[in-house]
Motif scaffolding. Structure first.
Motif, short mmCIF file in Angstrom:
data_model
loop_
_atom_site.label_atom_id
_atom_site.label_comp_id
_atom_site.label_asym_id
_atom_site.label_seq_id
_atom_site.Cartn_x
_atom_site.Cartn_y
_atom_site.Cartn_z
N PRO A 116 0.84 -1.20 0.00
CA PRO A 116 0.00 0.00 0.00
C PRO A 116 0.88 1.25 0.00
O PRO A 116 1.99 1.23 0.55
CB PRO A 116 -0.78 -0.11 1.31
CG PRO A 116 0.11 -0.92 2.20
CD PRO A 116 0.80 -1.90 1.30
N PRO A 117 0.42 2.32 -0.63
CA PRO A 117 1.19 3.58 -0.59
C PRO A 117 1.37 4.06 0.84
O PRO A 117 0.46 3.93 1.67
CB PRO A 117 0.32 4.55 -1.40
CG PRO A 117 -0.57 3.68 -2.24
CD PRO A 117 -0.81 2.45 -1.43
N LEU A 118 2.55 4.60 1.12
CA LEU A 118 2.83 5.14 2.45
C LEU A 118 2.71 6.65 2.44
O LEU A 118 3.00 7.31 1.43
CB LEU A 118 4.25 4.75 2.88
CG LEU A 118 4.57 3.26 2.97
CD1 LEU A 118 6.03 3.07 3.37
CD2 LEU A 118 3.65 2.55 3.95
N THR A 119 2.33 7.22 3.56
CA THR A 119 2.33 8.67 3.69
C THR A 119 3.79 9.15 3.71
O THR A 119 4.70 8.39 4.05
CB THR A 119 1.65 9.10 4.99
OG1 THR A 119 2.43 8.63 6.11
CG2 THR A 119 0.24 8.54 5.08
N PRO A 120 4.03 10.42 3.37
CA PRO A 120 5.39 10.94 3.44
C PRO A 120 6.01 10.74 4.82
O PRO A 120 7.20 10.41 4.93
CB PRO A 120 5.21 12.42 3.10
CG PRO A 120 4.01 12.46 2.22
CD PRO A 120 3.09 11.40 2.78
N ARG A 121 5.24 10.94 5.87
CA ARG A 121 5.78 10.78 7.23
C ARG A 121 6.21 9.34 7.48
O ARG A 121 7.29 9.08 8.03
CB ARG A 121 4.74 11.21 8.26
CG ARG A 121 5.21 11.06 9.71
CD ARG A 121 4.09 11.37 10.69
NE ARG A 121 4.57 11.27 12.07
CZ ARG A 121 5.12 12.27 12.74
NH1 ARG A 121 5.26 13.45 12.17
NH2 ARG A 121 5.53 12.09 13.98
N THR A 122 5.37 8.38 7.06
CA THR A 122 5.69 6.97 7.30
C THR A 122 6.90 6.55 6.47
O THR A 122 7.72 5.75 6.93
CB THR A 122 4.48 6.09 6.97
OG1 THR A 122 3.36 6.51 7.75
CG2 THR A 122 4.76 4.62 7.28
N ARG A 123 7.02 7.08 5.25
CA ARG A 123 8.18 6.75 4.43
C ARG A 123 9.47 7.19 5.11
O ARG A 123 10.46 6.45 5.12
CB ARG A 123 8.08 7.42 3.06
CG ARG A 123 7.21 6.70 2.06
CD ARG A 123 7.48 7.16 0.64
NE ARG A 123 7.53 8.59 0.52
CZ ARG A 123 8.54 9.28 -0.02
NH1 ARG A 123 9.60 8.65 -0.47
NH2 ARG A 123 8.49 10.59 -0.11
N VAL A 124 9.47 8.38 5.70
CA VAL A 124 10.68 8.85 6.37
C VAL A 124 10.92 8.07 7.65
O VAL A 124 12.07 7.78 8.00
CB VAL A 124 10.60 10.37 6.64
CG1 VAL A 124 11.86 10.85 7.36
CG2 VAL A 124 10.46 11.14 5.32
N ASP A 125 9.84 7.70 8.35
CA ASP A 125 10.00 6.85 9.53
C ASP A 125 10.69 5.54 9.15
O ASP A 125 11.62 5.09 9.83
CB ASP A 125 8.64 6.53 10.15
CG ASP A 125 8.01 7.72 10.87
OD1 ASP A 125 8.75 8.69 11.16
OD2 ASP A 125 6.79 7.68 11.12
#
Length: 305
Positions: A116-125
């Motif tokens: 599933p696509p990740l939010t920008p915040r989750t990608r950086v996490d």
């Protein structure tokens, strides 16, 4: 200023080998390849994996530094990737540079694995956890970790990298959090600037990115002289950097004015992405790159009649 070049893994090795050898002979300081399962419309092929490509490139060259531009957590796991890093650094006898980034938001690498696509915040996490683990595994004897995105149990990277304390990380970063990761883990920072149809406007985004990175370095107390700055000349710029030797020379000079230590172009393709004329590379090798080399350093092309 140092110049590098990206060689996309989109040609059979009979052609690819010639390009990597030529990149070294021309006098580029470093050469890179994309690390994707597939990339944009080139996913229909041909397309080859980064790690075997770099392994072959290492064996067909002897001096040039080589690396991923960039490896991402979209399909890489830090425990396995650490083994690949150690192996490449060993085979290259310490010529590997590990370009790393947070991964695309919704590209083929994500879709093909059904993620599933990740939010920008989750990608950086996830990227922060990936970098933390990759760094630890390459430095420490054994690592066990249970985090939000990764679990490793007794992960090892013996015998470790040839380079000490590990192969250098060059970290792609645009936002403040990812820039802090570059400041913490990187020997280099990478930016493309922001995509625009106006060349002068693109250079302004490059300059602004440099100023924001300066602010981050100051906030974390990192000496700017201890980290290199890489500018990717083509992904976001409206003008291909190898449109002429003169344009490339001007781009290098302007990048240096903005404090960049390295600028990276793309090997010309016959059509589509980064389409251009390979003859421009010959002119650059003759007229531009020699001025970037330290006195006394020569390349294979210098010995040509």
């Amino acid at each position: 200023m140092r110049a590098g070049i990206v060689i996309l893994p989109d040609r059979p090795w009979t052609i690819g080998a010639q390009r990597w050898r030529r990149a070294e002979a021309y006098g580029f300081a470093h050469a890179w390849t994309y690390d994707h399962i597939g990339w944009r419309d080139l996913v229909d092929g041909p397309w080859f994996d980064a790690v075997p490509t770099l392994t072959a490139a290492v064996l067909t060259t002897s001096r040039i530094r080589l690396g991923t531009m960039v490896a991402s957590p979209n399909f890489r796991h830090p425990a396995h990737f650490a083994r690949e890093v150690v192996t490449l650094d060993d085979i290259s006898r310490g010529r590997l540079v590990v370009g790393v980034g947070a991964g695309g938001v919704a590209g083929y690498d994500t879709r093909v694995l059904g993620q599933p696509p990740l939010t920008p915040r989750t990608r950086v996490d996830r990227f922060a956890e990936f970098l933390h683990l990759l760094d630890r595994i390459l430095r420490d004897e054994r690592v066990t970790w249970r985090g939000e995105h990764y679990t490793v149990v007794d992960a090892r990277a013996t015998p470790g990298c040839v380079q000490s304390p590990r192969a250098p990380f060059v970290v792609a970063a645009t936002g403040p959090r990812s820039m802090r990761l570059a400041a913490r883990y990187g020997t280099g920072w990478v930016t493309t600037g922001a995509r625009t149809n106006d060349l002068d406007a693109w250079w302004r985004t490059v300059a602004e990115a440099g100023r924001r990175f300066d602010d981050v370095l100051g906030a974390v107390g990192r000496d700017p002289a201890t980290i290199d700055r890489y500018l990717m000349l083509d992904p976001a710029s409206p003008v291909y950097s190898l449109s002429s030797a003169g344009f490339f020379a001007d781009a290098l000079a302007r990048a240096a004015e903005y404090g960049f230590t390295d600028a990276v172009t793309y090997w010309p393709r016959s059509s589509g992405w980064y389409a251009g004329d390979e003859a421009v590379l010959d002119r650059i090798a003759a007229d531009v790159l020699p001025g970037l080399r330290p006195p006394g350093q020569t390349t294979d092309s210098d010995a040509r009649p």
